[in-house]
Structures are given as structure tokens and as C-alpha cells.
Design a protein around this motif. Structure first.
Motif, PDB file in Angstrom:
ATOM      1  N   SER A  34      62.906  72.896  76.701  1.00 40.28           N
ATOM      2  CA  SER A  34      63.412  72.119  77.840  1.00 40.28           C
ATOM      3  C   SER A  34      62.480  70.956  78.159  1.00 40.28           C
ATOM      4  CB  SER A  34      63.548  73.022  79.070  1.00 40.28           C
ATOM      5  OG  SER A  34      62.282  73.569  79.432  1.00 40.28           O
ATOM      6  N   GLU A  35      61.376  70.858  77.436  1.00 42.11           N
ATOM      7  CA  GLU A  35      60.354  69.853  77.732  1.00 42.11           C
ATOM      8  C   GLU A  35      60.347  68.699  76.742  1.00 42.11           C
ATOM      9  OE1 GLU A  35      58.611  69.991  80.496  1.00 42.11           O
ATOM     10  OE2 GLU A  35      59.703  71.829  80.984  1.00 42.11           O
ATOM     11  N   GLY A  36      61.239  68.721  75.775  1.00 42.38           N
ATOM     12  CA  GLY A  36      61.248  67.655  74.783  1.00 42.38           C
ATOM     13  C   GLY A  36      60.168  67.854  73.732  1.00 42.38           C
ATOM     14  N   LEU A  37      60.077  66.900  72.826  1.00 44.96           N
ATOM     15  CA  LEU A  37      59.152  66.999  71.706  1.00 44.96           C
ATOM     16  C   LEU A  37      57.700  66.931  72.142  1.00 44.96           C
ATOM     17  CD1 LEU A  37      58.560  67.043  68.665  1.00 44.96           C
ATOM     18  CD2 LEU A  37      58.981  64.570  68.619  1.00 44.96           C
ATOM     19  N   GLY A  38      57.403  66.054  73.083  1.00 41.94           N
ATOM     20  CA  GLY A  38      56.013  65.870  73.495  1.00 41.94           C
ATOM     21  C   GLY A  38      55.243  65.003  72.509  1.00 41.94           C
ATOM     22  N   ARG A  39      53.960  64.948  72.690  1.00 41.72           N
ATOM     23  CA  ARG A  39      53.132  64.096  71.831  1.00 41.72           C
ATOM     24  C   ARG A  39      53.126  64.634  70.408  1.00 41.72           C
ATOM     25  NH1 ARG A  39      46.621  63.152  71.771  1.00 41.72           N
ATOM     26  NH2 ARG A  39      46.617  61.066  70.835  1.00 41.72           N
ATOM     27  N   PHE A  40      53.466  63.773  69.472  1.00 41.83           N
ATOM     28  CA  PHE A  40      53.560  64.207  68.082  1.00 41.83           C
ATOM     29  C   PHE A  40      52.785  63.298  67.132  1.00 41.83           C
ATOM     30  CE2 PHE A  40      56.885  61.180  68.896  1.00 41.83           C
ATOM     31  CZ  PHE A  40      56.930  60.398  67.766  1.00 41.83           C
ATOM     32  N   LEU A  41      52.299  62.143  67.623  1.00 47.55           N
ATOM     33  CA  LEU A  41      51.655  61.155  66.770  1.00 47.55           C
ATOM     34  C   LEU A  41      50.445  60.594  67.489  1.00 47.55           C
ATOM     35  CD1 LEU A  41      51.962  59.509  64.074  1.00 47.55           C
ATOM     36  CD2 LEU A  41      53.250  57.832  65.408  1.00 47.55           C
ATOM     37  N   TRP A  42      49.314  60.564  66.786  1.00 55.29           N
ATOM     38  CA  TRP A  42      48.108  60.009  67.400  1.00 55.29           C
ATOM     39  C   TRP A  42      47.244  59.344  66.318  1.00 55.29           C
ATOM     40  CZ3 TRP A  42      49.524  65.022  67.053  1.00 55.29           C
ATOM     41  CH2 TRP A  42      48.765  65.880  66.250  1.00 55.29           C
ATOM     42  N   LEU A  43      46.244  58.629  66.755  1.00 55.36           N
ATOM     43  CA  LEU A  43      45.434  57.791  65.869  1.00 55.36           C
ATOM     44  C   LEU A  43      43.970  58.218  65.958  1.00 55.36           C
ATOM     45  CD1 LEU A  43      45.813  55.258  64.002  1.00 55.36           C
ATOM     46  CD2 LEU A  43      45.121  53.871  65.970  1.00 55.36           C
ATOM     47  N   PRO A  44      43.565  59.211  65.160  1.00 49.80           N
ATOM     48  CA  PRO A  44      42.171  59.668  65.228  1.00 49.80           C
ATOM     49  C   PRO A  44      41.170  58.684  64.639  1.00 49.80           C
ATOM     50  CG  PRO A  44      43.346  60.818  63.483  1.00 49.80           C
ATOM     51  CD  PRO A  44      44.360  59.999  64.206  1.00 49.80           C
ATOM     52  N   ALA A  45      41.628  57.829  63.725  1.00 42.64           N
ATOM     53  CA  ALA A  45      40.740  56.841  63.117  1.00 42.64           C
ATOM     54  C   ALA A  45      41.350  55.457  63.292  1.00 42.64           C
ATOM     55  CB  ALA A  45      40.539  57.133  61.633  1.00 42.64           C
ATOM     56  N   SER A  46      40.634  54.569  63.945  1.00 43.08           N
ATOM     57  CA  SER A  46      41.151  53.239  64.250  1.00 43.08           C
ATOM     58  C   SER A  46      40.184  52.163  63.790  1.00 43.08           C
ATOM     59  CB  SER A  46      41.378  53.124  65.764  1.00 43.08           C
ATOM     60  OG  SER A  46      41.624  51.788  66.133  1.00 43.08           O
ATOM     61  N   MET A  47      40.691  51.113  63.164  1.00 38.92           N
ATOM     62  CA  MET A  47      39.850  49.994  62.759  1.00 38.92           C
ATOM     63  C   MET A  47      39.236  49.323  63.969  1.00 38.92           C
ATOM     64  SD  MET A  47      42.164  48.398  59.646  1.00 38.92           S
ATOM     65  CE  MET A  47      40.906  47.189  59.192  1.00 38.92           C
ATOM     66  N   LYS A  48      39.949  49.354  65.102  1.00 40.45           N
ATOM     67  CA  LYS A  48      39.417  48.754  66.323  1.00 40.45           C
ATOM     68  C   LYS A  48      38.194  49.508  66.838  1.00 40.45           C
ATOM     69  CE  LYS A  48      43.851  46.824  67.882  1.00 40.45           C
ATOM     70  NZ  LYS A  48      44.590  47.189  66.650  1.00 40.45           N
ATOM     71  N   ASN A  49      38.085  50.757  66.419  1.00 39.58           N
ATOM     72  CA  ASN A  49      36.938  51.570  66.832  1.00 39.58           C
ATOM     73  C   ASN A  49      35.919  51.739  65.716  1.00 39.58           C
ATOM     74  OD1 ASN A  49      38.013  51.949  69.395  1.00 39.58           O
ATOM     75  ND2 ASN A  49      39.161  53.757  68.760  1.00 39.58           N
ATOM     76  N   GLY A  50      36.019  50.883  64.684  1.00 41.44           N
ATOM     77  CA  GLY A  50      35.008  50.880  63.635  1.00 41.44           C
ATOM     78  C   GLY A  50      35.369  51.603  62.361  1.00 41.44           C
ATOM     79  N   SER A  51      36.523  52.224  62.274  1.00 43.79           N
ATOM     80  CA  SER A  51      36.920  52.910  61.050  1.00 43.79           C
ATOM     81  C   SER A  51      37.321  51.897  59.979  1.00 43.79           C
ATOM     82  CB  SER A  51      38.101  53.851  61.322  1.00 43.79           C
ATOM     83  OG  SER A  51      37.733  54.876  62.212  1.00 43.79           O
ATOM     84  N   LEU A  52      37.230  52.309  58.717  1.00 38.62           N
ATOM     85  CA  LEU A  52      37.592  51.416  57.625  1.00 38.62           C
ATOM     86  C   LEU A  52      39.101  51.197  57.533  1.00 38.62           C
ATOM     87  CD1 LEU A  52      35.189  52.717  54.816  1.00 38.62           C
ATOM     88  CD2 LEU A  52      34.976  50.634  56.187  1.00 38.62           C
TER      89      LEU A  52
END
Length: 228
Positions: free
Chosen positions: A85-103
Motif C-alpha cells: 500500500s506504500e508504493g515502490l519507494g526508493r529503488f535507485l541511488w548514486l553511491p559513487a558520483s563524479m561530482k564527489n570525486g569518483s572516477l
């Protein structure tokens, strides 16, 4: 042997959770930094050229001059998922980001396999097929790709044997998309999973197996098949 194998393969090739009328996919109202910043742009330009200094990725649903239509639903955090009854919820996230220094930008995704537009494996509701390893890799891609017939089901009915007879689907048709009341009710835009959806009834599925050449059925959602 032929009929016993044909029934589950046909019945389980159900593209669940599809709305065949609505081809434009709604964007999520919840920001998610795992998507590129222009994700969901609906300009329809189909061009990657800069627009006022901003790159705009192509987002389209019709390809190859109308030969291919993408009718899959865009995943959203508030889309329905089985039994919730709550929908899918969070399913996608970005653990590594170029903006945060990742390659590189590296997204992660986690969701139930029966979320949104998908195909059921033979082992989904037949345990002997599950034990034997009949997963989606065992399906014939030729059945899953190609021309399809779109038919309108009477809006006050489930798909029964009588409904199948009245639809007069000709022999030789291998893929059919059934447009039902589910589409009109916009069930894919409800957060809570709605168990009152229209689907195939046992006698309708049995009639399809015995009287048509259909190898794939597409429906907003399929009831549990009972034909063995």
C-alpha cells in the motif's frame, strides 16, 4: 506433451502492469540524484544538441518510423508494487558520483522483480518449473519481439472464454495486447496495489491455449493461471 508445455509458456508470458492506451510516461515528482539531471525531459525534441547551453537527452517511445513502440512504464517511487500500500519507494541511488570525486557515476538499483512492466518466467507460479530452472532466460526471444495485435476487452468483464470467442482473434496472430478497464482506471498511477484489476480467468486462458496460435499475451496484470 505439446499441450502441457504450451499452456504455462503462454499463460506466463504476461507483460504485467502495462497500460496500453497511455504511451506517455509520467515523471516522478520526487527528486533522485541517481538520475541524470535532465532525466524525464519531455520536450520531444529527440536531439542531444544543446538547448540554451543545456544538453537534452532524447526521450522517445516510437522508433524506426513506427516499427517499434516502447510501452513500458517508467519506474517511479510512488508506483504500485505487488501487495504493497506504500508504493515502490526508493529503488535507485548514486553511491559513487563524479561530482564527489569518483572516477565515474555508478548507480545502484534494488526492487522486486515483478515491478512495473515485466515478463513472468515459467517458474513464477509453477514450482516444478522453478525447481527445474525455468527462468526468463529459458523464454524464446522470438516470442517476445515482433508485431502485436491490440484488442479492446469489454470494460465490464474479465477475460473469460466467452470474451475470447467474441474478440475473434484470427489464427496466425502470435502476440496480443489486451486493453482493459485497468487502463481506464489508471492503476499504474495509484500508489497502492489494487487487487480488483481485470485479468484472465481460468476458462479464458484455457480457451486461448486450445483455440489460438497466441504465444504472448500482454495485460495490465494477470491473475494466477490455473491451467497446468
Amino acid at each position: 506433451m505439446g499441450n502441457r508445455m504450451k499452456a504455462p509458456l503462454i499463460l506466463l508470458l504476461c507483460l504485467e502492469m502495462m497500460a496500453f492506451v497511455v504511451l506517455s510516461l509520467a515523471s516522478s515528482s520526487v527528486p533522485n540524484n541517481a538520475y541524470p539531471s535532465a532525466f524525464g525531459d519531455d520536450s520531444g525534441s529527440g536531439s542531444c544538441a544543446p538547448r540554451e547551453g543545456v544538453l537534452v537527452p532524447p526521450r522517445r517511445e516510437v522508433y524506426d518510423e513506427g516499427r517499434i513502440f516502447d510501452i513500458s512504464h517508467k519506474y517511479r517511487e510512488d508506483m504500485p508494487t505487488w501487495g504493497s500500500s506504500e508504493g515502490l519507494g526508493r529503488f535507485l541511488w548514486l553511491p559513487a558520483s563524479m561530482k564527489n570525486g569518483s572516477l565515474a557515476n555508478n548507480s545502484e538499483m534494488k526492487m522486486p522483480t515483478h515491478t512495473g512492466t515485466h515478463v513472468d518466467a515459467p517458474g513464477h507460479v509453477f514450482d516444478h518449473y522453478f525447481d527445474a530452472g525455468f527462468d526468463v532466460d529459458s523464454l524464446d526471444l522470438a516470442d517476445l519481439n515482433g508485431p502485436a495485435l491490440l484488442v479492446d476487452v469489454p470494460r465490464d468483464k474479465n477475460i473469460t472464454a466467452d470474451v475470447m470467442k467474441d474478440l475473434n482473434i484470427p489464427r496466425g496472430v502470435r502476440r496480443v495486447l489486451f486493453r482493459t478497464l485497468n487502463t481506464d482506471r489508471r492503476l499504474m498511477w495509484k500508489k497502492e496495489f489494487d487487487t480488483s484489476y481485470v485479468g484472465f480467468m481460468k476458462d479464458g486462458a484455457k480457451w486461448l491455449v486450445e483455440n489460438t496460435d497466441i504465444r504472448l499475451v500482454g495485460n495490465h496484470s494477470c491473475r494466477r493461471p490455473e491451467v497446468g
